[in-house]
Each structure stands twice: as structure tokens, then as C-alpha cells.
Scaffold this active site. Structure first.
Site, short mmCIF file in Angstrom:
data_model
loop_
_atom_site.label_atom_id
_atom_site.label_comp_id
_atom_site.label_asym_id
_atom_site.label_seq_id
_atom_site.Cartn_x
_atom_site.Cartn_y
_atom_site.Cartn_z
N CYS A 25 0.85 -1.17 0.00
CA CYS A 25 0.00 0.00 0.00
C CYS A 25 0.89 1.23 0.00
O CYS A 25 2.10 1.12 0.11
CB CYS A 25 -0.84 0.04 1.27
SG CYS A 25 -1.70 -1.50 1.62
N ARG A 45 1.11 2.00 -5.96
CA ARG A 45 1.39 0.98 -4.94
C ARG A 45 0.13 0.24 -4.53
O ARG A 45 0.18 -0.76 -3.82
CB ARG A 45 2.00 1.63 -3.70
CG ARG A 45 3.29 2.37 -3.96
CD ARG A 45 3.81 2.97 -2.68
NE ARG A 45 4.17 1.92 -1.75
CZ ARG A 45 5.37 1.37 -1.67
NH1 ARG A 45 6.34 1.80 -2.43
NH2 ARG A 45 5.61 0.41 -0.82
N TRP A 64 -3.95 -1.71 -1.18
CA TRP A 64 -4.00 -2.88 -2.07
C TRP A 64 -4.22 -4.05 -1.13
O TRP A 64 -3.34 -4.44 -0.38
CB TRP A 64 -2.68 -3.00 -2.81
CG TRP A 64 -2.68 -3.97 -3.94
CD1 TRP A 64 -3.19 -3.78 -5.20
CD2 TRP A 64 -2.10 -5.27 -3.96
NE1 TRP A 64 -2.97 -4.89 -5.97
CE2 TRP A 64 -2.30 -5.82 -5.25
CE3 TRP A 64 -1.42 -6.05 -3.01
CZ2 TRP A 64 -1.87 -7.09 -5.61
CZ3 TRP A 64 -0.99 -7.32 -3.38
CH2 TRP A 64 -1.21 -7.81 -4.66
N ASN A 70 1.44 -0.51 6.09
CA ASN A 70 1.77 -1.29 4.90
C ASN A 70 2.56 -2.50 5.39
O ASN A 70 3.47 -2.35 6.19
CB ASN A 70 2.62 -0.43 3.95
CG ASN A 70 3.16 -1.21 2.78
OD1 ASN A 70 2.58 -2.22 2.37
ND2 ASN A 70 4.26 -0.75 2.20
N GLY A 71 2.18 -3.70 4.95
CA GLY A 71 2.88 -4.91 5.39
C GLY A 71 1.89 -5.92 5.92
O GLY A 71 0.68 -5.82 5.66
N GLU A 84 9.89 -12.55 -21.08
CA GLU A 84 9.62 -11.20 -20.57
C GLU A 84 8.53 -10.53 -21.43
O GLU A 84 7.63 -9.87 -20.91
CB GLU A 84 10.92 -10.39 -20.56
CG GLU A 84 10.80 -8.87 -20.52
CD GLU A 84 9.99 -8.34 -19.36
OE1 GLU A 84 9.65 -9.08 -18.43
OE2 GLU A 84 9.63 -7.14 -19.40
N LYS A 115 4.81 -9.05 -20.35
CA LYS A 115 4.32 -7.69 -20.66
C LYS A 115 2.93 -7.77 -21.29
O LYS A 115 2.02 -7.03 -20.91
CB LYS A 115 5.24 -6.95 -21.65
CG LYS A 115 6.53 -6.40 -21.15
CD LYS A 115 6.46 -5.24 -20.22
CE LYS A 115 6.45 -5.70 -18.79
NZ LYS A 115 7.72 -5.89 -18.16
N GLU A 145 0.22 -8.86 -18.59
CA GLU A 145 -0.12 -7.95 -17.50
C GLU A 145 -0.79 -6.68 -17.98
O GLU A 145 -1.66 -6.14 -17.31
CB GLU A 145 1.07 -7.68 -16.59
CG GLU A 145 2.28 -7.15 -17.27
CD GLU A 145 3.48 -7.01 -16.33
OE1 GLU A 145 3.32 -7.12 -15.11
OE2 GLU A 145 4.58 -6.77 -16.83
N HIS A 189 7.23 -30.16 -27.87
CA HIS A 189 7.09 -31.16 -26.80
C HIS A 189 5.78 -31.02 -26.06
O HIS A 189 5.70 -31.28 -24.87
CB HIS A 189 8.29 -31.09 -25.86
CG HIS A 189 9.58 -31.40 -26.53
ND1 HIS A 189 9.98 -32.67 -26.84
CD2 HIS A 189 10.55 -30.59 -27.04
CE1 HIS A 189 11.15 -32.64 -27.47
NE2 HIS A 189 11.50 -31.37 -27.61
N LYS A 197 2.98 -1.68 -8.10
CA LYS A 197 4.35 -1.44 -8.54
C LYS A 197 5.37 -2.14 -7.65
O LYS A 197 6.32 -2.72 -8.12
CB LYS A 197 4.62 0.06 -8.56
CG LYS A 197 6.01 0.44 -9.08
CD LYS A 197 6.12 0.14 -10.56
CE LYS A 197 7.47 0.48 -11.15
NZ LYS A 197 7.67 -0.24 -12.41
C1 F6R Z 1 6.51 -6.69 -14.58
C2 F6R Z 1 6.97 -6.18 -13.30
C3 F6R Z 1 7.16 -7.14 -12.17
C4 F6R Z 1 8.44 -6.78 -11.40
C5 F6R Z 1 8.60 -7.64 -10.16
C6 F6R Z 1 9.88 -7.31 -9.43
O1 F6R Z 1 6.39 -5.66 -15.53
O2 F6R Z 1 7.15 -5.01 -13.13
O3 F6R Z 1 7.20 -8.46 -12.61
O4 F6R Z 1 9.53 -6.95 -12.25
O5 F6R Z 1 7.51 -7.45 -9.31
O6 F6R Z 1 9.89 -5.96 -9.05
P1 F6R Z 1 11.24 -5.20 -8.70
O7 F6R Z 1 12.02 -5.08 -9.96
O8 F6R Z 1 10.80 -3.86 -8.17
O9 F6R Z 1 11.93 -6.02 -7.68
#
Ligand code: F6R
Length: 606
Positions: A2, A27, A75, A101-102, A476, A480, A483, A499, A601
Site C-alpha cells: 500500500c 502501490r 491494495w 503497509n505490510g 519477458e 508484458k 499484465e 514437446h 508497482k
Molecule cells: C513486470 C513487473 C514485475 C516486477 C517484479 C519485481 O512488468 O514489473 O514483474 O519486475 O515485481 O519488481 P522489482 O524489480 O521492483 O523487484
């Protein structure tokens, strides 16, 4: 996970407070609230479910009067998204109010005890126990500080907490343990927040609170003490290098697009990181047994690094997803764990590092956020210098990590004697072409990629395929797509396809193939055989490849041809094309691009 903010000033703070949590919405954004002391015996709280803009208008946050306030954007982790579960939470007498937060892991035990002692709980959250605990201790000690410390000492789990009370209306109490919390020192107000984005419009001067420390912040002062000893702690004030303009959209419709466009700058910053720092870390990777870790995007970047070390660095490190790290890691003094993280606050990666430290391993990190928990806990640190990444999806930070890790792998190769300094320099020269080539992709290819994204936006299933170093890029890129567009996408090695997954190929399943340049002949040929297999089953295939002599093979349904560049630069450039494909698909499908559903984030919970 959060966002917490607090503002204390001699003037009214409501509007600033709302702006702070607005800036922290990435967040978490399922509900939010504000609490304010304004001279009366009770703290005033307004909160509701929804995003900050909507709730703030509905609950008229800005009409709350007061000089001391805290706010929160949530969140959900414990308890559904309801008004009752939204923060801030209040004591029975409404004289204390808390945001958190936590996760408090012993909350059930504490709740039973406090309920038996007559406390009335109105939410399902773990957070609410904190405020009742403080209230309980305040009745016994008649000191807010003593009550706060006594309550915190009883908590197990992770927390960043900000508290205000009508008994001491001129200060904010706060504490952290394994969740981020910083103090901002402004000209006419002071701040507490989960991160600097909250108050970046007002100040760049920050003070970091460490684990198991608590702070008291007034409008013109702050003090930090140890929770266990009560001793004051001296801490330097730091000046952040980022300004609020850097953290704003700068004319782009979304942060994601802005951050994709910032990649030329970010690549240059990554290439400009002091050679000695890179060499020092490369030396450590050679002297020790290396494990690279991250999660989500940063795990795929770790896997990319695994290939670069294997191809150029003379040894293949382990790449472990940090959420699984402790189930797999066998290590000791001879090991080095290199974590990769944009935020430096990701719970899984922090936990992996702590586990590694417990086993005696040395730790290092590549992190974008200065002063973050990871940045402060590791033995060696490389700061990415990519600037704030606001979109929930990682684009520019991931690109920067790829470049930095490539530099380390090349340097490790030189130290091990498996490649010459001349070869390493030639590859770095190849990387230097990336910024201008990304510019060209953005200018010359965006329109075509947008057209493809629109034409294929009815497709609900995508495969992203690549071999060797192109394989992590495929994974990767699939992440993208998932998400941001909510479309199902899977990334896998092209060779793996036959396979099992090939059974899914039909006209409803699209494939994207990251083609190696022709000069990697064997790899090119074997990648083409996967393309043939898909074609034979009637699937649409989008090829992403560099411009080379001759026309692209006609077997592809569509080809994104990237401007001519050295073969070594191909995977980085292909990743940009795939970012644009995901972005434009999400635009076509009208998704919430900078804040996709269910994502946040900074994932600071298990
Ligand atoms: C995907 C994304 C997440 C972060 C992951 C790690 O676009 O942003 O998969 O890569 O949550 O986050 P960080 O890099 O902040 O440790």
C-alpha cells in the site's frame, strides 16, 4: 502493499495529503482514506473504496481541516475491499489513527487478547490490532511515545506504520520493519511516506528510517530512535537526484509509453556507469559461485544474464526466481547472490537476499531506487540511474538491467580469459548503437506495430518464442502482454514447443518469434524450423528481426523489421518492439495501462 503518506505543517495539509497518496497510487488503489487531527479530542477519518480521485471527491477529503494528517491508498491483503477495511484505522476512543503497509503475522493472537480486554474491532484487517494495542498501552502509561514503542515491540511480521493522535497533535509517529518508509524534509512542512514519489513535488531532501527504528516528525524537526534500546539514532539527510518533472508524464498519454521512449537515455546511463564498479562486481562473480535472482520481469532479466555469462563470461550462473529461492539455494561463504530489482523493495527478492546472508553468502544488487531496502542491505551495489519508473509494468528499468548485466558478464569473461579485452570492447561498442536504434524503432516502426496490434486484438492466446538469449526476451515479452492487455500469453524456448504446446496451435493462437540475425546461422536455421512447424498448423506468426540483406522470409504472417544494427544488439531491440506490441494491444483493448488490474508497482508482501 500500500502507499502511506503523512504531512505536518503550520498550515492546512489536506490538499497536499491527497496529492501525496495520488502520487502513490501505483502501490495500490482499491480504497483510500485520510485522517486528520484538528484540535478536538478525536482524530477525524474519511475513507472509502475506489481510487484516490474518486474517493477524495466523494468523501470531500480536501475539506478536512488540520495541520497534521496521514493518508493511505490500499491494495488489499487481509480482508476484502470494503470501506471498513480501508485505512486509516482508529482506536475505540477515536483518539489514535493508524495507516500500515505490510503484514502483521501475529494479528489473530493480538486481536483475541484485545477483544477479551474489551476492544471493539470494526474491520477484518491485521492493521487494526496496532491501533488498539497503542490505545491499550496509552491507558497504562499515559505517554504516546511509550505506548507506541510498547505496541510495536509486540508486533511480528512486516510493517511501515504512520500514526497520529489527538493527545499529541503536533507530531506524526512512524516505524518500519521490512516495509519502506522515509521522511521528507520540506521548506514549510515535513512528510512521511512509503517512497519519495509522494512528496517529490515539495522536497528532494529525505531521511531514511531503518528496520526497527521509529521516528517522530513535527512540522520543523524529526528524530529517530531505536525500538529495542530507545537510543537516539543520527542519520544523514540525503538529496534525491530526481525531480517532480522527471516523475510526470511529460506529454505522453501513459507512463508506460513515456518510459518506453526513455530507453535510449536509460541505456546510455547504464553504459556510463563507472567501469571500476562493473569490474569490481565482475571480479566477485568470478571469485565466487554466482546466483542471480529477481522475480517477474527481473527473473527473466536474470535468465538473460545467465545466457550472457554462459556465452561470454566463461561460466553459467544459477538464475533463480526469488520467490522460490529459499527452496533451492544451497550456498555458503563461497557464494555470491546478485539480486536484480527496480524498486529494491520486492518482498520475495529481499527474502532471498536475507536467506543468502543467513547462509553466509555475499550479496550484491542492481537496483534503481536509491536508499531502498535492498540498496542498503547488500555488500555491493550498482545503482541503475534509470530515473523514476511510474508505470506498474517495468520497461526502461528492465532494459537498463539487461545492459548492466551484459557489461558485467563481458567483464567476467575478460577476467576469466575466455574473451579478449578487444572482443569485450567490440561488444560494448555494439551496445552503444542501441540508443539511436531504439529512437529509430520508436519513430519509424511504432505505426506499423500499432497496426498489427489493432488487427490482432481479437486474439486471446499468444505464444512468444525464442532460443538461447532470445528465450528470456520471449518470456519477458509474454509477461508484458499478459499484465497490460489481460490477454493470455506464454513465453517459451522455441525448441520446447514441439514437446506439447504445439497441440494448441491453430488460427486462434498467435505466435511471436524472436529471430536471431542470420550471422548466428545455426541458431537462425533452428529457429526457422519452429516457424515451419507453426505454419504447418495454420497459426499466425509474427517475426521480429533485424533488417538484413534480402527480403524477410515469406513464411511469416507479418514481420517487424528493425533497423540495421549489430547482431549483438538484436535482443535488446526486439524487446522494445515487443513492449510496443503489448502497449498498443492494451490501448486497443482500452486497458488500464499504467495500473493494470490486481497489480501494484512494489510488491512488498509474500
Ligand atoms: C513486470 C513487473 C514485475 C516486477 C517484479 C519485481 O512488468 O514489473 O514483474 O519486475 O515485481 O519488481 P522489482 O524489480 O521492483 O523487484
Amino acid at each position: 502493499m500500500c502507499g502511506i503518506a503523512g504531512v505536518i505543517s503550520l498550515g492546512e495539509v489536506a490538499e497536499r495529503l491527497v496529492k501525496c497518496i495520488h502520487n502513490l497510487e501505483y502501490r495500490g488503489y482499491d480504497s483510500c482514506g485520510v485522517a486528520m487531527v484538528n484540535g478536538g479530542p478525536q482524530v477525524h477519518v474519511r475513507k472509502n473504496i475506489g481510487a484516490v480521485g474518486e474517493v477524495s471527491e466523494k468523501e470531500r477529503f480536501s475539506t478536512l481541516s488540520g495541520h497534521t494528517g496521514i493518508a493511505h491508498t490500499r491494495w488489499a491483503t487481509h480482508g476484502a475491499v470494503t470501506k471498513e477495511n480501508a485505512h486509516p484505522h482508529s482506536s475505540c476512543g477515536a483518539d489514535f489513527s493508524i495507516t500500515h503497509n505490510g503484514i502483521i503475522s501475529n494479528h489473530e493472537r493480538l486481536r483475541s487478547r484485545l477483544s477479551r480486554d474489551g476492544h471493539n474491532f470494526v474491520s477484518d484487517t491485521d492493521t487494526e490490532v496496532i491501533v488498539h494495542l497503542v490505545e491499550d498501552y496509552f491507558k497504562k502509561t499515559n505517554s504516546v511515545e511509550k505506548a507506541f514503542v510498547a505496541a510495536i515491540r509486540e508486533l511480528e511480521g512486516t510493517y511501515a506504520v504512520a500514526m497520529i493522535t489527538s493527545h499529541e497533535p503536533d507530531r506524526i509517529f512512524c516505524v518500519r520493519k521490512e516495509s519502506p518508509l522515509i521522511i521528507g524534509l520540506g521548506a514549510d512542512a515535513n512528510y512521511v511516506a512509503s517512497d519519495f514519489n509522494a512528496f517529490i513535488d515539495h522536497t528532494k531532501r529525505v531521511v531514511f528510517i531503518e528496520d526497527d527504528e521509529y521516528a517522530q516528525v513535527t512540522h520543523d524537526s524529526h528524530s529517530i530512535k531505536s525500538i529495542s534500546t530507545g537510543e537516539p539514532v543520527a542519520r544523514d539527510v540525503l538529496e534525491l537526484p530526481w525531480d517532480s518533472e522527471m516523475a510526470q508524464k511529460g506529454g505522453f498519454p501513459h507512463y508506460m509509453l513515456k518510459e518506453i521512449y526513455e530507453q535510449p537515455i536509460v541505456v546510455n546511463s547504464a553504459l556510463d556507469i563507472d567501469e571500476e564498479r562493473i569490474r569490481d562486481l565482475a571480479r566477485q562473480t568470478v571469485e565466487k559461485t554466482l546466483t542471480i535472482t529477481g522475480v517477474g520481469t527481473t527473473f527473466y532479466i536474470s535468465q538473460f544474464a545467465q545466457y550472457m555469462f554462459s556465452l561470454y563470461g566463461g561460466a553459467t550462473p544459477l538464475a533463480l526466481s526469488s520467490d522460490e529461492f529459499r527452496h533451492l539455494a544451497q550456498m555458503g561463504k563461497e557464494s555470491l547472490v546478485l539480486a536484480v530489482s527496480q524498486s529494491g523493495e520486492t518482498y520475495d527478492t529481499l527474502t532471498a537476499l536475507r536467506h543468502a546472508q543467513k547462509l553466509g553468502a555475499s550479496t550484491a544488487a542492481i537496483v534503481n531506487v536509491m536508499g531502498s531496502s535492498m540498496a542498503r542491505m547488500v555488500d555491493s551495489l550498482i545503482l541503475q540511474g534509470s530515473g523514476p519508473e511510474i508505470c506498474v509494468l517495468s520497461t526502461k528499468a528492465a532494459m537498463s538491467q539487461m545492459i548492466i548485466l551484459t557489461r558485467i558478464a563481458l567483464e567476467a569473461g575478460v577476467i576469466r580469459g575466455v574473451i579478449s579485452r578487444k572482443v569485450a570492447n567490440a561488444r560494448i561498442k555494439d551496445l552503444r548503437v542501441i540508443p539511436e536504434t531504439i529512437e529509430r524503432i520508436l519513430n519509424e516502426k511504432s505505426g506499423f506495430i500499432h497496426t498489427i496490434a489493432k488487427a490482432q486484438s481479437h486474439i486471446n492466446h499468444w505464444l512468444f518464442l525464442g532460443r538461447e538469449r532470445y528465450y528470456p526476451v520471449a518470456r519477458e515479452s509474454a509477461l508484458k502482454m499478459k499484465e497490460v492487455s489481460y490477454v493470455h500469453a506464454e513465453g517459451m524456448p522455441s525448441g520446447f514447443l514441439k514437446h506439447g504446446t504445439i497441440a494448441l496451435i491453430d488460427e486462434k493462437m498467435n505466435s511471436v518469434v524472436f529471430m536471431p540475425p542470420k550471422e548466428q546461422k545455426e541458431l537462425y536455421d533452428i529457429s526457422m524450423s519452429s516457424v515451419e512447424e507453426i505454419r504447418a498448423r495454420g497459426g499466425y506468426i509474427l517475426g521480429i528481426m533485424l533488417e538484413e540483406k534480402g527480403k524477410p522470409p515469406a513464411i511469416f504472417s507479418d514481420v517487424i523489421t528493425l533497423p540495421k544494427a549489430p547482431a549483438f544488439a538484436a535482443p535488446y531491440l526486439q524487446m522494445v518492439a515487443a513492449q510496443l506490441l503489448s502497449y498498443f494491444t492494451a490501448v486497443t483493448l482500452k486497458r488500464n495501462i499504467d495500473r493494470p488490474r490486481s497489480l501494484a508497482k512494489s510488491v512488498t508482501v509474500a
